[in-house]
Design a protein around this motif. Sequence first.
Motif, short mmCIF file in Angstrom:
data_model
loop_
_atom_site.label_atom_id
_atom_site.label_comp_id
_atom_site.label_asym_id
_atom_site.label_seq_id
_atom_site.Cartn_x
_atom_site.Cartn_y
_atom_site.Cartn_z
N ARG A 1 0.36 -2.50 -9.81
CA ARG A 1 -0.57 -1.22 -10.28
C ARG A 1 -1.57 -1.44 -9.47
O ARG A 1 -2.40 -2.32 -9.43
N SER B 1 -5.11 0.02 -8.90
CA SER B 1 -5.99 0.87 -9.89
C SER B 1 -7.12 1.48 -8.93
O SER B 1 -7.49 2.33 -9.17
N SER B 2 -7.51 0.71 -7.64
CA SER B 2 -8.34 0.97 -6.65
C SER B 2 -8.00 0.28 -5.52
O SER B 2 -7.34 -0.71 -5.46
N ARG C 1 0.99 4.78 -5.54
CA ARG C 1 -0.45 5.44 -5.56
C ARG C 1 -1.63 4.51 -5.83
O ARG C 1 -1.42 3.63 -6.85
N ARG D 1 -3.70 1.95 -20.55
CA ARG D 1 -3.63 2.36 -19.18
C ARG D 1 -2.28 2.22 -18.31
O ARG D 1 -1.72 2.79 -17.68
N ASP E 1 -0.28 5.29 -19.12
CA ASP E 1 -0.48 6.50 -18.32
C ASP E 1 -0.18 6.27 -16.85
O ASP E 1 0.12 7.12 -16.11
N ALA E 2 -0.13 4.90 -16.41
CA ALA E 2 0.20 4.55 -15.03
C ALA E 2 0.96 3.21 -15.10
O ALA E 2 0.38 2.17 -14.87
N THR F 1 -6.56 9.55 -7.51
CA THR F 1 -6.13 10.62 -8.11
C THR F 1 -6.94 11.31 -9.15
O THR F 1 -7.84 10.92 -9.53
N LEU G 1 -4.65 4.53 -8.09
CA LEU G 1 -4.95 5.42 -9.28
C LEU G 1 -6.54 5.88 -8.90
O LEU G 1 -6.58 7.15 -9.63
N SER G 2 -7.43 5.42 -8.33
CA SER G 2 -8.77 5.80 -8.27
C SER G 2 -8.69 7.11 -7.25
O SER G 2 -9.83 7.77 -7.56
#
Length: 87
Positions: free
Chosen positions: A29, A31-32, A82, A8, A11-12, A87, A84-85
Amino acid sequence: MTVRPDNRLADAPMQPVECRTCGARVLVRKSSWEQTSVQWDAAAAARCEERRAAARAGDTFLRGCTNVRDAIESAVSRGDLRVLSDT
């Protein structure tokens, strides 16, 4: 049993966010909207006013810093971090 690598972060990767109050720089990070990972290094922990106050009060566990949380929310609002959820 084989352990599957966690890709993970490849990727991000985590992104730096700086506290507007004390200047502590953490890695984040998002994630959501509900889940945020925050990594503190020793320098950031030493700069954080809320962490220092908690340590002085004898608290051994700090759930988070409200100023850093505000900086993260601001970074998301500006588009610098950003979710991530989305995108």
